[in-house]
Scaffold this active site. Structure first.
Site, PDB file in Angstrom:
ATOM      1  N   GLU A  42      49.979  12.468  28.642  1.00  0.00           N
ATOM      2  CA  GLU A  42      49.302  12.960  29.844  1.00  0.00           C
ATOM      3  C   GLU A  42      48.785  14.373  29.589  1.00  0.00           C
ATOM      4  OE1 GLU A  42      51.834  12.977  33.231  1.00  0.00           O
ATOM      5  OE2 GLU A  42      52.123  10.802  33.270  1.00  0.00           O
TER       6      GLU A  42
ATOM      7  N   LYS B  32      48.592  18.119  30.492  1.00  0.00           N
ATOM      8  CA  LYS B  32      49.425  19.049  31.265  1.00  0.00           C
ATOM      9  C   LYS B  32      48.510  19.849  32.187  1.00  0.00           C
ATOM     10  CE  LYS B  32      53.138  22.407  30.836  1.00  0.00           C
ATOM     11  NZ  LYS B  32      52.651  23.273  31.917  1.00  0.00           N
ATOM     12  N   LEU B  33      48.761  19.747  33.475  1.00  0.00           N
ATOM     13  CA  LEU B  33      47.878  20.349  34.467  1.00  0.00           C
ATOM     14  C   LEU B  33      48.266  21.797  34.758  1.00  0.00           C
ATOM     15  CD1 LEU B  33      47.761  17.288  36.885  1.00  0.00           C
ATOM     16  CD2 LEU B  33      45.967  18.009  35.301  1.00  0.00           C
TER      17      LEU B  33
ATOM     18  N   ARG C 296      53.643  22.417  40.706  1.00  0.00           N
ATOM     19  CA  ARG C 296      54.383  21.167  40.873  1.00  0.00           C
ATOM     20  C   ARG C 296      54.657  20.955  42.360  1.00  0.00           C
ATOM     21  NH1 ARG C 296      57.951  18.692  37.268  1.00  0.00           N
ATOM     22  NH2 ARG C 296      58.411  16.571  37.989  1.00  0.00           N
TER      23      ARG C 296
ATOM     24  N   GLU D 150      51.083  17.224  40.764  1.00  0.00           N
ATOM     25  CA  GLU D 150      50.658  18.609  40.565  1.00  0.00           C
ATOM     26  C   GLU D 150      49.499  18.908  41.508  1.00  0.00           C
ATOM     27  OE1 GLU D 150      51.276  21.969  37.606  1.00  0.00           O
ATOM     28  OE2 GLU D 150      52.326  20.089  37.943  1.00  0.00           O
TER      29      GLU D 150
ATOM     30  N   PHE E  69      51.562  11.763  39.587  1.00  0.00           N
ATOM     31  CA  PHE E  69      51.945  11.092  38.339  1.00  0.00           C
ATOM     32  C   PHE E  69      53.251  10.304  38.450  1.00  0.00           C
ATOM     33  CE2 PHE E  69      52.877  15.711  37.645  1.00  0.00           C
ATOM     34  CZ  PHE E  69      54.252  15.662  37.790  1.00  0.00           C
TER      35      PHE E  69
ATOM     36  N   GLU F  41      45.890  23.060  29.702  1.00  0.00           N
ATOM     37  CA  GLU F  41      47.223  23.622  29.544  1.00  0.00           C
ATOM     38  C   GLU F  41      47.957  23.024  28.352  1.00  0.00           C
ATOM     39  OE1 GLU F  41      49.895  25.648  31.667  1.00  0.00           O
ATOM     40  OE2 GLU F  41      48.032  26.642  31.202  1.00  0.00           O
TER      41      GLU F  41
END
Length: 1009
Positions: free
Chosen positions: A315, A317-318, A322, A384, A424, A484
């Protein structure tokens, strides 16, 4: 007419009624709560003194009697637990089963029922100046309002400890010298009033009442509670474990300190199975991703692939916050649904994102009318919250999220930025807890119940993968898109509440090898450090020169835009050099009159990354900086900054006019990114397990300046806070210090000096000679007398451990001038069987003697298991990632150093040449500091080739031929790169440590890793 107190009392009564209805079986105390001073006397102070009191660790020499270990023989962890158990047992016996009032003060950062106070150090300092009627320009006024700066006297010289500063100032003008008269319950009531007050003028009388009713030490602890900075040395897990065996589990699923205290007041009644899972409208503690490990291969192995199912998920990373979303169908709510939002830290953001479909204040829920499939009555989602730019159709940096939400609240129809919730995971659906189901099953459920709303509410995508190559390809894409990073997930795993587990693992671009160019930047600001760096400019704000085309007409031609903060890579000499060239030119930053003629920060009036001091560009210096990557940031004026910048060197050949400009940087960035897309990425050995060493040659001592005198440099710290000393004589060894010098050292490090041993309790007596007074104390036989060497060793170790918690050294036999019988076993327990200290870094001579003795005894200790080493390594890394200083034993962690074998050495006979011995010492240092060492140039993971100073240009062609097939070539450095980096405790720039001829002829310089 009702007073504010009447209204408050009515509100409290109404709240109590509501709580009685919500918790009908909550425990009731049988007596008033304990006095507040009991809390710090029996809990706070003893916990802090565990790391202060000079007693030896229990080690492997503890002897238990028929009733177990005595308190004196417990190790620090056991003593900490013992203190907490005694306090809780006393509370149950004297007060009752409702410990919530105490836990609110013990764990203030976990109390979600009390709102934030809106009071930071600056505001509290200003209020105390007002309350005590101190002139703000006086010494004490200055110390309170400028707590990060060094104080103006010996007693207030420690910088960076605000509560300590407050104690120092208040103790000179206390309203009470004895214990205060406030109960714990009263303190809680006043803190509730303080948190509900919206203005400083409403908070001031409440703080003034605390000042009138508390002594200085009580007030200092109250300030720590308000700031939520207790630093007791015990985590909430320790308190929860002592309180009830299910306390941590309940906190993980509810984030409620109140529920932990009220629902688990009887340790013999366990949680029912149905109460151990997540619940609707109860904030849980989410699962976190594990930190990056040694290699991609190892991370993939942690995904636990099987022959039948080797798949793991990748995935993006955003870069957001959170967030968990709770939704429940409610016919009484407009739109038929109610929502709640909580962050990872359990902050309620429902006010920002909305509590219903038609909530006009909701920046998100108004778009969720058709976001759920038919038949979905309730659910809990994990995801997120990010900022989305509709015009660019791209995400914005995390720092813009709240601005985007507030903007959406004010005008939901305007184009620009707004919140986007990327989901997610799903943990709860239609009354069923899904955390025990696999991630794959949860994702299947998520896809069926969510109907995405474009750029408002979307399911986060993932890719299936089975190989390292697929991860590397995703990493290239992540860096190209300024992402990220990545998260690898095991699709066969359950959801693990409040746990950082290998089932999810982070892979971040900033952990890769060097990115981009070295940049020459002008220093425009400075920041004071804290702790051991307090009172000095320890990091610097660097700027980019504004080009003529970007400056407004008539603006100052020397103007700079803020760009990055640099604090790593400086040696003591570098700091001194910068001070030398800028002395007398620094100006204190005035937020009300910022120097916008010369410097422009981001954030407008908010003045993001505002420095403590500033300097005109024409009066400043230019420094060369390198970094891991360039990232987007609204904290700096140009909207970009450097990730992990590191100082290389001072550029005295340049001035501000030749420093990097905004346009030059943008051009460099574009060129570097183009090259970067074409390169293969190497993930650094970020969490490497230390390799067992097999010594083939006689062990040499890794110390490059063996004749250097042991002397104390820069006495300032907190190591002796709260301790009382009576110094009888001067010091004879290891260095000679007069009695006055020893007293000044103690005072500068927080201790208090008395001229008799009985002026105050628990006075530590210090002597190195048998004077009349020392002989008199020794004759009494009930007082330990400690040598001055213990003071010097404590201060020296504190400097070595800078950035770690202050811990007093345990007493060793060599520290004792005279000791009582009951202290002998404790003191002996501070050394191992070879007389090596468990806590102190021993000297070169001590280590040599110790190794000689070990060789004579022929004894060796067994190594720790790999699993134990890995666990300790991961624990240390968590501390480093949260801001602690990197331990010296990890200085070269992640590097693979090659020391090529010299053909002439193997053929020679006789004693080892001096240069060969120097290389061998460097190898030992590198191994000790976490590097992997090899002598073979065939190792493809080599990051540095280390050569001795006699390495000549004639040897270069062979070396280049050996390395020429590699896509990325290692640095070639002289052995003094290791020596100098070790001495300065930071990785120094490799270019300054290349062989001389390589700097003279740059056309033969090898490509960097």
């Amino acid at each position: 007419m009702e007073t504010d107190q009447d209204m408050h009392d009515q509100a409290m009564a109404g709240e109590e009624t509501d709580l009685d209805e919500k918790y009908p079986n909550r425990p009731q105390n049988k007596a008033p709560t304990l006095p507040f001073h009991d809390l710090y006397e029996t809990l706070f102070r003893p916990l802090r003194e565990i790391k202060k009191k000079p007693v030896g660790p229990a080690g492997n020499r503890r002897k238990a009697g028929p009733h177990g270990l005595s308190a004196a023989n417990l190790n620090p962890i056991e003593r900490r637990r013992d203190i907490i158990e005694r306090f809780i047992s006393r509370w149950r016996k004297e007060v009752g089963d409702d410990i919530y009032p105490a836990f609110r003060l013990i764990l203030p950062d976990k109390d979600r029922d009390r709102a934030m106070y809106g009071m930071k150090e600056k505001i509290i300092g200003k209020m105390l100046v007002n309350i005590m009627k101190i002139d703000k320009n006086s010494e004490d006024g200055f110390n309170l309002l400028n707590w990060k700066l060094p104080g103006q006297s010996a007693t207030s010289s420690m910088a960076g400890d605000f509560a300590g500063r407050c104690y120092d100032v208040v103790s000179k003008r206390p309203m009470r010298t004895e214990f205060g008269n406030m109960l714990i319950e009263e303190v809680n009531e006043k803190l509730d009033q303080l948190s509900s007050a919206s203005k400083e003028e409403e908070q001031l009388p409440i703080l003034a009442e605390f000042y009138r009713r508390m002594n200085p030490e009580e007030l200092a602890w109250l300030i720590r509670i308000i700031l939520r900075q207790m630093k007791l040395g015990a985590t909430e897990r320790t308190f929860f474990d002592v309180w009830h065996p299910d306390a941590e589990n309940l906190y993980s699923i509810s984030s409620s300190l109140r529920r932990v205290c009220w629902e688990l007041h009887d340790p013999n009644i366990r949680l029912d199975a149905e109460d151990r899972g997540v619940s609707l409208m109860q904030c849980f503690q989410p699962q976190l991703a594990q930190f990056q490990m040694q290699s991609l291969d190892r991370m993939i192995a942690r995904m636990r692939p099987t022959e039948d199912d080797p798949v793991f998920w990748i995935e993006e990373k955003l870069d957001g916050e959170r967030m968990q979303l709770h939704m429940v169908s409610d016919a009484s709510a407009p739109g038929g649904r109610r929502f709640r939002f909580w962050s990872r830290k359990a902050k309620d953001y429902t006010y920002l994102y909305g509590n219903g479909i038609y909530d006009e204040a909701g920046s998100l829920t108004r778009h969720l009318k058709d976001a759920f499939a038919d038949g979905v009555d309730n659910l809990i989602l994990d995801g997120e919250m990010i900022t989305w730019n509709t015009e660019q159709d791209a995400p914005e940096p995390f720092g813009t999220l709240k601005t985007a939400a507030l903007s959406e609240q004010r005008n939901p129809f305007r184009q620009g930025i707004h919140p986007l919730f990327r989901v997610f995971d799903i943990l709860y659906l239609n009354g069923r807890d899904l955390t025990r189901y696999t991630l794959r099953d949860r994702r299947n459920a998520l896809q069926k119940v969510i109907k995405p709303v474009h750029r408002r509410f979307e399911v986060h995508s993932y890719e299936e993968a089975t190989t390292k190559a697929e991860v590397e390809a995703s990493l290239r894409k992540a860096v190209a898109e300024a992402s990220e990073g990545l998260v690898l997930k095991n699709p066969r795993s359950p959801y693990r509440l409040n746990e950082r587990h290998d089932d999810w693992m982070k892979v971040k671009p900033e952990y890769m090898t060097e990115f981009g160019e070295s940049l020459d930047l002008v220093v425009i600001g400075g920041y004071y450090g804290s702790g051991h760096r307090g009172g000095k400019l320890s990091s610097f704000l660097c700027g980019l020169r504004v080009d003529e085309g970007q400056s407004s007409q008539g603006s100052n031609p020397t103007k700079c835009y803020s760009f990055c903060k640099v604090g790593g890579g400086f040696t003591a000499a570098d700091y001194a050099n910068i001070r030398h060239h800028t002395d007398g030119k620094w100006v204190e930053w005035n937020p009300k009159k910022p120097p916008t003629t010369y410097i422009e920060l981001a954030g407008g009036d908010s003045q993001y990354e505002r420095p403590d001091m500033w300097i005109k560009p024409e009066d400043s210096v230019v420094i060369c900086v390198k970094a891991a990557s360039v990232s987007v940031s609204d904290q700096f004026r140009i909207g970009l900054t450097l990730r992990f910048p590191r100082f290389k060197r001072l550029r005295m050949d340049k001035d501000w006019k030749s420093a990097l400009s905004v346009q030059e940087f943008l051009d460099l960035k574009s060129h570097a990114e183009q090259e970067h897309r074409e390169k293969e990425f190497n993930v650094e050995n970020f969490r490497k397990k230390r390799v067992k060493k097999t010594t083939k040659k006689p062990l040499a001592i890794a110390g490059y300046d063996e004749n250097a005198e042991v002397q104390y440099a820069g006495p300032s710290g907190h190591i002796f806070d709260g301790l009382n000393f009576f110094i009888l004589t001067d010091s004879n060894a290891p260095v000679k210090k007069s009695k006055a010098e020893l007293e000044n050292l103690v005072k500068a490090n927080g201790g208090r000096i008395f001229q008799t041993n009985d002026a105050v309790p628990d006075t530590i007596c210090i002597a190195d000679r048998r004077t009349v007074k020392a002989a008199s104390l020794q004759k009494k036989g009930d007082i330990d007398i400690i040598r001055p060497s213990w003071i010097l060793d404590c201060i020296k170790q504190s400097e070595i451990d800078a950035g770690l918690p202050d811990l007093l050294l345990p007493l060793e036999p060599g520290h004792m001038f005279f000791m009582t019988k009951d202290k002998e076993e404790i003191v002996a327990g501070s050394l191992d069987q070879f007389n090596d200290s468990y806590a102190r870094d021993i000297t070169v001579e001590e280590l040599r003697n110790l190794l000689d003795q070990m060789a004579k005894d022929g004894k060796t200790d067994s190594f720790c298991s790999p699993e134990a080493i890995q666990k300790v390594t991961e624990h240390i890394q968590e501390k480093v990632d949260s801001g602690w200083t990197m331990p010296c034993g990890w200085l070269f962690k992640g590097l693979v150093l090659c020391f090529p074998e010299n053909e002439n050495d193997s053929a020679s006979e006789g004693p080892e040449p001096k240069q060969s011995q120097r290389i061998h010492l460097a190898q030992n240092t590198a191994k000790f500091a976490g590097a992997s060492v090899t002598t073979s140039l065939k190792d493809t993971s080599i990051t540095h080739v280390v050569v001795d100073p006699d390495f000549t240009s004639s040897e270069l062609p062979k070396l280049r031929r050996t390395l020429s097939t590699r896509r990325k070539l290692p640095h070639i450095v002289k052995v003094n790169w290791i020596e100098d980096s070790w001495k300065e405790n930071t990785l120094l720039d490799e270019e300054q440590h290349m062989p001389v001829y390589m700097r003279r002829y740059p056309n033969i310089q090898l490509m960097k890793v």
